[in-house]
Write an enzyme that holds these catalytic residues in place. Structure first.
Site, PDB file in Angstrom:
ATOM      1  N   ASP A  30       0.857  -1.387  -0.219  1.00  0.00           N
ATOM      2  CA  ASP A  30      -0.203   0.237   0.259  1.00  0.00           C
ATOM      3  C   ASP A  30       1.167   1.247   0.173  1.00  0.00           C
ATOM      4  O   ASP A  30       2.022   1.421   0.436  1.00  0.00           O
ATOM      5  CB  ASP A  30      -1.140  -0.152   1.283  1.00  0.00           C
ATOM      6  CG  ASP A  30      -2.280   1.077   1.061  1.00  0.00           C
ATOM      7  OD1 ASP A  30      -2.978   0.335   1.013  1.00  0.00           O
ATOM      8  OD2 ASP A  30      -1.691   1.992   0.840  1.00  0.00           O
ATOM      9  N   PHE A 147     -16.851  -9.738  -4.090  1.00  0.00           N
ATOM     10  CA  PHE A 147     -18.403  -9.236  -3.762  1.00  0.00           C
ATOM     11  C   PHE A 147     -18.214  -9.345  -2.148  1.00  0.00           C
ATOM     12  O   PHE A 147     -19.537  -9.504  -1.957  1.00  0.00           O
ATOM     13  CB  PHE A 147     -19.289 -10.091  -4.416  1.00  0.00           C
ATOM     14  CG  PHE A 147     -19.044 -10.496  -5.832  1.00  0.00           C
ATOM     15  CD1 PHE A 147     -19.165  -9.467  -6.838  1.00  0.00           C
ATOM     16  CD2 PHE A 147     -18.097 -11.502  -6.567  1.00  0.00           C
ATOM     17  CE1 PHE A 147     -19.572  -9.746  -8.283  1.00  0.00           C
ATOM     18  CE2 PHE A 147     -18.601 -11.788  -7.750  1.00  0.00           C
ATOM     19  CZ  PHE A 147     -18.658 -10.419  -8.880  1.00  0.00           C
ATOM     20  N   LYS A 206     -20.415  -7.061 -11.809  1.00  0.00           N
ATOM     21  CA  LYS A 206     -20.215  -6.992 -10.030  1.00  0.00           C
ATOM     22  C   LYS A 206     -20.638  -4.856 -10.083  1.00  0.00           C
ATOM     23  O   LYS A 206     -21.343  -5.497  -9.167  1.00  0.00           O
ATOM     24  CB  LYS A 206     -18.186  -6.262 -10.407  1.00  0.00           C
ATOM     25  CG  LYS A 206     -18.271  -5.311  -8.775  1.00  0.00           C
ATOM     26  CD  LYS A 206     -18.518  -5.944  -7.460  1.00  0.00           C
ATOM     27  CE  LYS A 206     -18.833  -4.863  -6.114  1.00  0.00           C
ATOM     28  NZ  LYS A 206     -18.798  -5.244  -5.381  1.00  0.00           N
ATOM     29  N   LEU A 252     -35.243  -5.836   1.655  1.00  0.00           N
ATOM     30  CA  LEU A 252     -35.994  -5.367   1.327  1.00  0.00           C
ATOM     31  C   LEU A 252     -36.536  -4.528   2.832  1.00  0.00           C
ATOM     32  O   LEU A 252     -37.553  -4.315   3.289  1.00  0.00           O
ATOM     33  CB  LEU A 252     -37.653  -5.999   1.369  1.00  0.00           C
ATOM     34  CG  LEU A 252     -37.830  -6.712   0.096  1.00  0.00           C
ATOM     35  CD1 LEU A 252     -38.660  -7.884  -0.727  1.00  0.00           C
ATOM     36  CD2 LEU A 252     -37.599  -5.457  -0.774  1.00  0.00           C
ATOM     37  N   GLY A 255     -35.902   2.175   5.393  1.00  0.00           N
ATOM     38  CA  GLY A 255     -35.359   3.034   6.305  1.00  0.00           C
ATOM     39  C   GLY A 255     -34.318   4.053   5.587  1.00  0.00           C
ATOM     40  O   GLY A 255     -34.911   4.097   4.564  1.00  0.00           O
ATOM     41  N   GLY A 259     -25.622   2.886   2.055  1.00  0.00           N
ATOM     42  CA  GLY A 259     -24.349   3.941   2.035  1.00  0.00           C
ATOM     43  C   GLY A 259     -23.371   2.935   1.954  1.00  0.00           C
ATOM     44  O   GLY A 259     -23.200   2.556   1.386  1.00  0.00           O
ATOM     45  N   CYS A 262     -19.374   1.130  -1.716  1.00  0.00           N
ATOM     46  CA  CYS A 262     -19.498   0.908  -2.929  1.00  0.00           C
ATOM     47  C   CYS A 262     -20.954   1.046  -3.631  1.00  0.00           C
ATOM     48  O   CYS A 262     -20.866   1.478  -4.713  1.00  0.00           O
ATOM     49  CB  CYS A 262     -19.820  -0.996  -2.571  1.00  0.00           C
ATOM     50  SG  CYS A 262     -17.677  -1.551  -2.682  1.00  0.00           S
TER      51      CYS A 262
HETATM   52  P1  NAD Z   1     -10.407   0.953   0.592  1.00  0.00           P
HETATM   53  O1  NAD Z   1     -10.148   3.494   0.189  1.00  0.00           O
HETATM   54  O2  NAD Z   1     -10.554   1.415   1.815  1.00  0.00           O
HETATM   55  O3  NAD Z   1      -8.455   1.317   0.275  1.00  0.00           O
HETATM   56  C1  NAD Z   1      -8.020   0.759  -1.254  1.00  0.00           C
HETATM   57  C2  NAD Z   1      -6.370   1.584  -0.781  1.00  0.00           C
HETATM   58  O4  NAD Z   1      -5.668   1.148  -1.559  1.00  0.00           O
HETATM   59  C3  NAD Z   1      -6.112   1.643   0.222  1.00  0.00           C
HETATM   60  O5  NAD Z   1      -5.533   1.538   1.166  1.00  0.00           O
HETATM   61  C4  NAD Z   1      -5.487   3.302  -0.621  1.00  0.00           C
HETATM   62  O6  NAD Z   1      -4.022   3.689   0.149  1.00  0.00           O
HETATM   63  C5  NAD Z   1      -4.347   2.157  -1.047  1.00  0.00           C
HETATM   64  N1  NAD Z   1      -3.870   2.273  -2.819  1.00  0.00           N
HETATM   65  C6  NAD Z   1      -4.300   3.623  -3.855  1.00  0.00           C
HETATM   66  N2  NAD Z   1      -2.966   3.259  -4.379  1.00  0.00           N
HETATM   67  C7  NAD Z   1      -2.476   2.434  -4.463  1.00  0.00           C
HETATM   68  C8  NAD Z   1      -1.321   2.844  -5.377  1.00  0.00           C
HETATM   69  N3  NAD Z   1      -1.403   2.738  -6.157  1.00  0.00           N
HETATM   70  N4  NAD Z   1      -0.414   0.661  -5.144  1.00  0.00           N
HETATM   71  C9  NAD Z   1      -0.847   0.781  -3.795  1.00  0.00           C
HETATM   72  N5  NAD Z   1      -1.748   0.728  -3.162  1.00  0.00           N
HETATM   73  C10 NAD Z   1      -2.820   2.312  -3.161  1.00  0.00           C
HETATM   74  O7  NAD Z   1     -11.228   0.697  -0.399  1.00  0.00           O
HETATM   75  P2  NAD Z   1     -11.784  -0.738  -0.376  1.00  0.00           P
HETATM   76  O8  NAD Z   1     -13.107  -0.224   0.149  1.00  0.00           O
HETATM   77  O9  NAD Z   1     -10.820  -1.827  -0.277  1.00  0.00           O
HETATM   78  O10 NAD Z   1     -11.935  -0.595  -2.134  1.00  0.00           O
HETATM   79  C11 NAD Z   1     -11.287  -1.147  -2.669  1.00  0.00           C
HETATM   80  C12 NAD Z   1     -12.023  -1.382  -4.424  1.00  0.00           C
HETATM   81  O11 NAD Z   1     -12.575  -2.503  -3.766  1.00  0.00           O
HETATM   82  C13 NAD Z   1     -13.286  -0.707  -4.822  1.00  0.00           C
HETATM   83  O12 NAD Z   1     -12.976  -0.994  -6.278  1.00  0.00           O
HETATM   84  C14 NAD Z   1     -14.086  -0.885  -4.394  1.00  0.00           C
HETATM   85  O13 NAD Z   1     -15.484  -0.646  -4.709  1.00  0.00           O
HETATM   86  C15 NAD Z   1     -14.080  -2.365  -4.133  1.00  0.00           C
HETATM   87  N6  NAD Z   1     -14.571  -3.369  -3.298  1.00  0.00           N
HETATM   88  C16 NAD Z   1     -15.096  -2.788  -2.296  1.00  0.00           C
HETATM   89  C17 NAD Z   1     -15.663  -3.392  -1.292  1.00  0.00           C
HETATM   90  C18 NAD Z   1     -15.936  -3.179   0.080  1.00  0.00           C
HETATM   91  O14 NAD Z   1     -16.798  -3.790   0.579  1.00  0.00           O
HETATM   92  N7  NAD Z   1     -15.225  -2.842   0.913  1.00  0.00           N
HETATM   93  C19 NAD Z   1     -16.182  -4.464  -1.785  1.00  0.00           C
HETATM   94  C20 NAD Z   1     -16.057  -5.099  -3.292  1.00  0.00           C
HETATM   95  C21 NAD Z   1     -15.352  -4.417  -3.826  1.00  0.00           C
END
Ligand code: NAD
Length: 435
Positions: A30, A147, A206, A252, A255, A259, A262
Site C-alpha cells: 500500500d 463481492f 459486479k 427489503l 429505512g 451508503g 460501494c
Molecule cells: P480502500 O480505500 O479501503 O482501500 C484502497 C487502498 O488502496 C488504500 O489503502 C490506498 O492507500 C491504496 N492505494 C491507492 N493507490 C495505491 C497504489 N498505487 N499502490 C498501492 N496501494 C494503493 O477501498 P476498499 O473499500 O478496499 O475498495 C477497494 C476496491 O474494491 C474498490 O474498487 C471497491 O469498489 C472495491 N470493493 C470494495 C468492497 C468493500 O466492501 N469495501 C467490496 C467489493 C469491492
C-alpha cells in the site's frame, strides 16, 4: 503460491490475510505508510470482525507481510489489484487514478508469465484498456471482481458464493483460468460456482449486482413513501411480498437507505459509463434509485424536526450510529453521518455515538460532538435517532433509556426496534413507512 495484493484497504487487507491463511505466501503493498505499519503489527487499521485473528495467525505463520515498496512483489505469480475506485470529484464517474497508478507502478516489476488479477470495481472497458500494457510487459491480465460485504468480509473472502474470472479473449486465457483455479483451489473444492467470462461481462457482473441491490433497497423505500401517506405499514408489506420466492425478504428493509464505499458510487459510475456508451437510458432508473435513497435521509431529519414542531434549534438530539452499516467503522457516504450533519446544520445540539466509527466520523466532520458511550449520548437527549442498526442499539431497553433522556421521543431510522414495546413505555415512536 507467491501472491501480491496491491492496495490494502477494506478489500485488500482481508484478501491478503485470507490468501495467506489458506497457505499462499503473500505480500501486501500500500502507498499509505501508516496502514502498512498497522497491518505489519497485526492491527487492522479498520474494524472488520475476525480480521485481527486472521491477520495475527497469518503473520505468525510467516506467510504474510506488508510493505510500501512495490519492488518486493517481483517474484509473485499473481498480483491482485485492490486499490480504491472512488467517485470522481467532478462528476458521477469512477476515478481510475489509483488503478492506473497501481498498474503503472507494477509494470516494471512483473515477472514474465505472471498474472495481474484486478479485484477493484471498475467501469466496463477498463480491463481491455489495461490489458494492452500488461500483455506488452510479458504478463497477463484477468478481472476477478470481489463481492465481499463489510462486516462479513472474512467469511465472504474465504467462502464466496461465487467466483467470477474475466479473462482475455485469446489462446492463452485457459492458462490464466488455470492459475486462478490454483489460487482458489480450496474454495473450488467446496463446490463454489465459478464463472469464466470475457472482461466486459466480469466488470458488468459486479456493477449489475450492486445496481440490483441498490434498486431493491430503493424499491422498498419508495413503498415506504407511499405507506407514509396511506397509513400502511411497509415492514408488514415487505414480509408479505418477501414470502414470494421470486422476490425474497432480504434487502427489503425500509429505512434511511444505503451508503458506504460501494453502492452509491457504483450506481453513479454505472450511470456515467452507460451514458458514455450511448446507453444512458438503459440505466436511467438508477438516478431514481439514488434520489429515493437520498430522500430517506431528509425524511429522518424531517421526523426529528416535526417532533419539535419545527423548532429543532438548540434541541439536544442523540444520534445512535455513524457507520454506514453495523459491524463496520466505514463512514464513507454514510446515511447515519449525513443525518447527523443535516441536523447539526439546522442548529440542533447533536451528540453522536457509534461503537466503532467515531474516529472516522470525526476526521470527516470535526464540527460534530461525539460521545464515547451510548448512555453519554442519550443523557438529557430530547430526541433519539437510531440510524445504524448495531446490535447494541437494537437491544436497547426502552425502560432503561427512558431514565436517561429528557424527552421520550425515538426515531427508528432502520425499522429495527419493537415499536409496541417502546410505545408501551411511554415513548413517542416514529419509524419509516410505518404508522
Ligand atoms: P480502500 O480505500 O479501503 O482501500 C484502497 C487502498 O488502496 C488504500 O489503502 C490506498 O492507500 C491504496 N492505494 C491507492 N493507490 C495505491 C497504489 N498505487 N499502490 C498501492 N496501494 C494503493 O477501498 P476498499 O473499500 O478496499 O475498495 C477497494 C476496491 O474494491 C474498490 O474498487 C471497491 O469498489 C472495491 N470493493 C470494495 C468492497 C468493500 O466492501 N469495501 C467490496 C467489493 C469491492
Amino acid at each position: 503460491m507467491k501472491l501480491s495484493v496491491i492496495g490494502c484497504g477494506y478489500l485488500g487487507a482481508v484478501h491478503a490475510a485470507a490468501m495467506a491463511s489458506i497457505g499462499h505466501d503473500v505480500v501486501g503493498v500500500d502507498v499509505d505508510p501508516a496502514k502498512i505499519a498497522a497491518l505489519s503489527a497485526g492491527t487492522p487499521p479498520f474494524h472488520e470482525p475476525g480480521l485481527p485473528e486472521l491477520l495475527e495467525q497469518a503473520i505468525a505463520s510467516g506467510r504474510l507481510r506488508f510493505t510500501t515498496d512495490i519492488s518486493e512483489v517481483h517474484d509473485a505469480a499473481v498480483h491482485f489489484i485492490g486499490v480504491g475506485t472512488p467517485q470522481r470529484k467532478d462528476g458521477g464517474g469512477a476515478d481510475l487514478t489509483y488503478v492506473d497508478g497501481a498498474i503503472d507502478a507494477l509494470l516494471p516489476h512483473l515477472a514474465p508469465g505472471s498474472l495481474v488479477a484486478g479485484k477493484s470495481t471498475v467501469p466496463v472497458g477498463t480491463a481491455a484498456r489495461l490489458a494492452t500494457a500488461v500483455h506488452a510487459a510479458g504478463a497477463r491480465l484477468a478481472w476477478n471482481p470481489e463481492f465481499l460485504r463489510e462486516g462479513f468480509a472474512v467469511k465472504d473472502t474465504l467462502e464466496p458464493d461465487r467466483l467470477v474470472y474475466g479473462v482475455a479473449s485469446d489462446d492463452d486465457a485457459a492458462d490464466d483460468v488455470a492459475v486462478l483455479d490454483a489460487v482458489y483451489a480450496q474454495t473450488l473444492e467446496t463446490g463454489t460456482p465459478r464463472l469464466v467470462t470475457d472482461y466486459a461481462t466480469a466488470e458488468l457482473v459486479k456493477v449489475a449486482a450492486n445496481a440490483f441491490l441498490a434498486t431493491k433497497i430503493s424499491f422498498i423505500n419508495a413503498m415506504a413513501e407511499i405507506a407514509e401517506v396511506t397509513g400502511a405499514d411497509v415492514t408488514t408489506l415487505a414480509d408479505a411480498i418477501g414470502h414470494d420466492a421470486r422476490i425474497g425478504r432480504r434487502f427489503l428493509n425500509a429505512g434511511v437507505g444505503f451508503g458506504g464505499g460501494c453502492l452509491p458510487k457504483d450506481i453513479r459510475a454505472f450511470t456515467a459509463r452507460a451514458e458514455e456508451l450511448g446507453r444512458g437510458e438503459s440505466v436511467a432508473f438508477l438516478k431514481n434509485v439514488d434520489e429515493i435513497n437520498l430522500r430517506r435521509r431528509q425524511r429522518v431529519v424531517d421526523l426529528v424536526v416535526d417532533s419539535f414542531e419545527g423548532q429543532v434549534h438548540g434541541k439536544r438530539v442523540a444520534v445512535l450510529g455513524l457507520a454506514f452499516k453495523p459491524d463496520s467503522d466505514d463512514t464513507r457516504d454514510s446515511p447515519a453521518l449525513d443525518v447527523a450533519v443535516r441536523l447539526h446544520g439546522l442548529g440542533a445540539d447533536v451528540v453522536c455515538t457509534d461503537p466503532q466509527a467515531i474516529d472516522n466520523a470525526r476526521r470527516q466532520h470535526p464540527q460534530l460532538e461525539y460521545a464515547a458511550t451510548t448512555s453519554e449520548a442519550l443523557n438529557d437527549a430530547e430526541a433519539v435517532v437510531l440510524v445504524t442498526e448495531w446490535r447494541e442499539y437494537r437491544d436497547l431497553d426502552p425502560a432503561a433509556v427512558a431514565d436517561l433522556v429528557a424527552r421520550k421521543v425515538v426515531i427508528d431510522g432502520r425499522n429495527c426496534l419493537d415499536s409496541d414495546a417502546w410505545r408501551a413505555r411511554g415513548w413517542q415512536f416514529h419509524g419509516l413507512g410505518r404508522p
